[in-house]
Design a protein around this motif. Sequence first.
Motif, PDB file in Angstrom:
ATOM      1  N   PHE A  29       0.823  -1.211   0.000  1.00 40.11           N
ATOM      2  CA  PHE A  29       0.000   0.000   0.000  1.00 40.11           C
ATOM      3  C   PHE A  29       0.854   1.256   0.000  1.00 40.11           C
ATOM      4  CE2 PHE A  29      -2.505   3.220   2.454  1.00 40.11           C
ATOM      5  CZ  PHE A  29      -3.404   3.516   1.445  1.00 40.11           C
ATOM      6  N   ASP A  30       1.917   1.303   0.788  1.00 40.48           N
ATOM      7  CA  ASP A  30       2.731   2.516   0.840  1.00 40.48           C
ATOM      8  C   ASP A  30       3.406   2.815  -0.494  1.00 40.48           C
ATOM      9  OD1 ASP A  30       4.468   0.352   1.100  1.00 40.48           O
ATOM     10  OD2 ASP A  30       5.777   1.361   2.544  1.00 40.48           O
ATOM     11  N   ALA A  31       3.881   1.776  -1.186  1.00 38.93           N
ATOM     12  CA  ALA A  31       4.515   1.987  -2.495  1.00 38.93           C
ATOM     13  C   ALA A  31       3.474   2.470  -3.509  1.00 38.93           C
ATOM     14  CB  ALA A  31       5.167   0.696  -2.976  1.00 38.93           C
ATOM     15  N   LEU A  32       2.303   1.865  -3.470  1.00 39.86           N
ATOM     16  CA  LEU A  32       1.230   2.277  -4.375  1.00 39.86           C
ATOM     17  C   LEU A  32       0.803   3.708  -4.073  1.00 39.86           C
ATOM     18  CD1 LEU A  32      -0.745   1.531  -6.622  1.00 39.86           C
ATOM     19  CD2 LEU A  32      -2.286   0.678  -4.853  1.00 39.86           C
ATOM     20  N   PHE A  33       0.711   4.032  -2.791  1.00 41.10           N
ATOM     21  CA  PHE A  33       0.294   5.376  -2.396  1.00 41.10           C
ATOM     22  C   PHE A  33       1.277   6.415  -2.932  1.00 41.10           C
ATOM     23  CE2 PHE A  33      -0.342   9.026   0.305  1.00 41.10           C
ATOM     24  CZ  PHE A  33      -1.714   9.077   0.432  1.00 41.10           C
ATOM     25  N   GLU A  34       2.577   6.138  -2.801  1.00 44.94           N
ATOM     26  CA  GLU A  34       3.590   7.086  -3.287  1.00 44.94           C
ATOM     27  C   GLU A  34       3.472   7.310  -4.792  1.00 44.94           C
ATOM     28  OE1 GLU A  34       7.566   6.063  -2.180  1.00 44.94           O
ATOM     29  OE2 GLU A  34       6.967   5.687  -0.107  1.00 44.94           O
ATOM     30  N   ARG A  35       3.246   6.254  -5.539  1.00 40.44           N
ATOM     31  CA  ARG A  35       3.158   6.351  -6.999  1.00 40.44           C
ATOM     32  C   ARG A  35       1.840   6.988  -7.435  1.00 40.44           C
ATOM     33  NH1 ARG A  35       8.185   5.575  -7.306  1.00 40.44           N
ATOM     34  NH2 ARG A  35       8.973   3.474  -7.509  1.00 40.44           N
ATOM     35  N   TYR A  36       0.754   6.574  -6.813  1.00 37.18           N
ATOM     36  CA  TYR A  36      -0.569   6.946  -7.288  1.00 37.18           C
ATOM     37  C   TYR A  36      -0.995   8.339  -6.851  1.00 37.18           C
ATOM     38  CZ  TYR A  36      -5.283   6.092  -9.020  1.00 37.18           C
ATOM     39  OH  TYR A  36      -6.448   6.153  -9.726  1.00 37.18           O
ATOM     40  N   VAL A  37      -0.414   8.876  -5.796  1.00 37.17           N
ATOM     41  CA  VAL A  37      -0.837  10.180  -5.290  1.00 37.17           C
ATOM     42  C   VAL A  37      -0.591  11.278  -6.318  1.00 37.17           C
ATOM     43  CG1 VAL A  37       1.256  10.943  -4.079  1.00 37.17           C
ATOM     44  CG2 VAL A  37      -0.986  11.539  -3.174  1.00 37.17           C
ATOM     45  N   THR A  38       0.364  11.090  -7.230  1.00 37.51           N
ATOM     46  CA  THR A  38       0.593  12.082  -8.284  1.00 37.51           C
ATOM     47  C   THR A  38      -0.484  12.005  -9.355  1.00 37.51           C
ATOM     48  OG1 THR A  38       2.033  10.570  -9.487  1.00 37.51           O
ATOM     49  CG2 THR A  38       3.086  12.100  -7.947  1.00 37.51           C
ATOM     50  N   ILE A  39      -1.186  10.868  -9.432  1.00 39.71           N
ATOM     51  CA  ILE A  39      -2.249  10.689 -10.423  1.00 39.71           C
ATOM     52  C   ILE A  39      -3.584  11.170  -9.867  1.00 39.71           C
ATOM     53  CG2 ILE A  39      -3.525   8.971 -11.764  1.00 39.71           C
ATOM     54  CD1 ILE A  39      -0.917   7.274 -11.665  1.00 39.71           C
ATOM     55  N   SER A  40      -3.901  10.736  -8.649  1.00 38.30           N
ATOM     56  CA  SER A  40      -5.189  11.072  -8.053  1.00 38.30           C
ATOM     57  C   SER A  40      -5.079  11.044  -6.536  1.00 38.30           C
ATOM     58  CB  SER A  40      -6.245  10.070  -8.523  1.00 38.30           C
ATOM     59  OG  SER A  40      -7.445  10.277  -7.831  1.00 38.30           O
ATOM     60  N   LEU A  89      -7.085   7.506  -3.951  1.00 40.42           N
ATOM     61  CA  LEU A  89      -6.589   6.137  -4.066  1.00 40.42           C
ATOM     62  C   LEU A  89      -7.444   5.139  -3.301  1.00 40.42           C
ATOM     63  CD1 LEU A  89      -4.551   3.965  -4.855  1.00 40.42           C
ATOM     64  CD2 LEU A  89      -3.199   4.637  -2.882  1.00 40.42           C
ATOM     65  N   VAL A  90      -7.749   5.406  -2.045  1.00 41.14           N
ATOM     66  CA  VAL A  90      -8.493   4.440  -1.232  1.00 41.14           C
ATOM     67  C   VAL A  90      -9.895   4.224  -1.797  1.00 41.14           C
ATOM     68  CG1 VAL A  90      -9.407   3.950   1.063  1.00 41.14           C
ATOM     69  CG2 VAL A  90      -7.140   4.943   0.834  1.00 41.14           C
ATOM     70  N   GLY A  91     -10.549   5.280  -2.222  1.00 46.89           N
ATOM     71  CA  GLY A  91     -11.875   5.147  -2.811  1.00 46.89           C
ATOM     72  C   GLY A  91     -11.850   4.315  -4.084  1.00 46.89           C
ATOM     73  N   VAL A  92     -10.850   4.520  -4.917  1.00 53.03           N
ATOM     74  CA  VAL A  92     -10.733   3.752  -6.160  1.00 53.03           C
ATOM     75  C   VAL A  92     -10.396   2.301  -5.844  1.00 53.03           C
ATOM     76  CG1 VAL A  92      -9.503   3.574  -8.362  1.00 53.03           C
ATOM     77  CG2 VAL A  92     -10.105   5.817  -7.472  1.00 53.03           C
ATOM     78  N   LEU A  93      -9.562   2.068  -4.823  1.00 50.43           N
ATOM     79  CA  LEU A  93      -9.254   0.691  -4.411  1.00 50.43           C
ATOM     80  C   LEU A  93     -10.506  -0.037  -3.928  1.00 50.43           C
ATOM     81  CD1 LEU A  93      -5.858   1.007  -2.524  1.00 50.43           C
ATOM     82  CD2 LEU A  93      -6.322  -0.462  -4.481  1.00 50.43           C
ATOM     83  N   LEU A  94     -11.314   0.637  -3.141  1.00 48.85           N
ATOM     84  CA  LEU A  94     -12.560   0.023  -2.663  1.00 48.85           C
ATOM     85  C   LEU A  94     -13.486  -0.303  -3.832  1.00 48.85           C
ATOM     86  CD1 LEU A  94     -13.237   2.219   0.492  1.00 48.85           C
ATOM     87  CD2 LEU A  94     -12.505  -0.161   0.452  1.00 48.85           C
ATOM     88  N   TRP A  96      -5.481   2.773   5.665  1.00 50.06           N
ATOM     89  CA  TRP A  96      -5.088   4.067   6.215  1.00 50.06           C
ATOM     90  C   TRP A  96      -3.597   4.257   5.989  1.00 50.06           C
ATOM     91  CZ3 TRP A  96      -9.104   6.894   7.742  1.00 50.06           C
ATOM     92  CH2 TRP A  96     -10.273   6.232   8.109  1.00 50.06           C
ATOM     93  N   GLN A  97      -3.233   5.440   5.519  1.00 51.58           N
ATOM     94  CA  GLN A  97      -1.827   5.739   5.304  1.00 51.58           C
ATOM     95  C   GLN A  97      -1.110   5.705   6.641  1.00 51.58           C
ATOM     96  OE1 GLN A  97      -1.077   9.644   3.790  1.00 51.58           O
ATOM     97  NE2 GLN A  97       0.993   9.136   3.124  1.00 51.58           N
ATOM     98  N   GLY A  98       0.043   5.086   6.679  1.00 56.06           N
ATOM     99  CA  GLY A  98       0.815   4.947   7.914  1.00 56.06           C
ATOM    100  C   GLY A  98       0.516   3.638   8.601  1.00 56.06           C
ATOM    101  N   ARG A  99      -0.716   3.425   8.988  1.00 55.66           N
ATOM    102  CA  ARG A  99      -1.099   2.202   9.703  1.00 55.66           C
ATOM    103  C   ARG A  99      -1.045   0.980   8.805  1.00 55.66           C
ATOM    104  NH1 ARG A  99      -7.163   1.198  11.537  1.00 55.66           N
ATOM    105  NH2 ARG A  99      -7.194   0.299   9.479  1.00 55.66           N
ATOM    106  N   ASP A 100      -1.497   1.100   7.571  1.00 60.17           N
ATOM    107  CA  ASP A 100      -1.621  -0.050   6.678  1.00 60.17           C
ATOM    108  C   ASP A 100      -0.586  -0.035   5.555  1.00 60.17           C
ATOM    109  OD1 ASP A 100      -3.876  -1.153   8.005  1.00 60.17           O
ATOM    110  OD2 ASP A 100      -5.165   0.337   7.043  1.00 60.17           O
ATOM    111  N   ASP A 101       0.565   0.598   5.784  1.00 60.26           N
ATOM    112  CA  ASP A 101       1.574   0.685   4.731  1.00 60.26           C
ATOM    113  C   ASP A 101       2.056  -0.675   4.227  1.00 60.26           C
ATOM    114  OD1 ASP A 101       1.449   3.403   4.650  1.00 60.26           O
ATOM    115  OD2 ASP A 101       3.276   3.749   5.806  1.00 60.26           O
TER     116      ASP A 101
END
Length: 160
Positions: free
Chosen positions: A112-123, A126-131, A147-152
Amino acid sequence: METDDAPAHCAQSGNDSSETCTVSVKDLTENWQKWSNGHCESQKHNPFSNGKVTPPQIQRGQEGYGRPLEGSKTEQRGRDARSRISGEVTELCQVIRDYGMRGEDGRTAVRFDALFERYVTISDKLVGVLLRARRQGLVHFEGEMLWQGRDDGVLITLLQ
């Protein structure tokens, strides 16, 4: 004293711009009744009033319940939103393919943390699209919400 059928008189005083009007009770009554009838008629079409006549409504279980009227702008906005969201889900799956690692089972997974870092520049959604992608059976991850941090460290696996 005014009578019921006395005419209305409006006179302007000489230098003063104030106007004095004499209106009959009959005219006032007619105007009030006219306004009242118009208001009652408009309330018959107001879904929030307690009027007797209400437009027919679709009941739960009937076709079209919970859906906008066909051909309405609301229906068009819904179609446009679904199209945009489908595009975002497709793009998310592509990002997971690009940045994920293939597992022993042949499926691609990313933390999740790697995806978050990459995807945050796109949108930023992220969590809503993942759901949404999980509901469509495209990805799998543990837990209800990420959750960012807790579920990295949570692995997000691409199913298709």
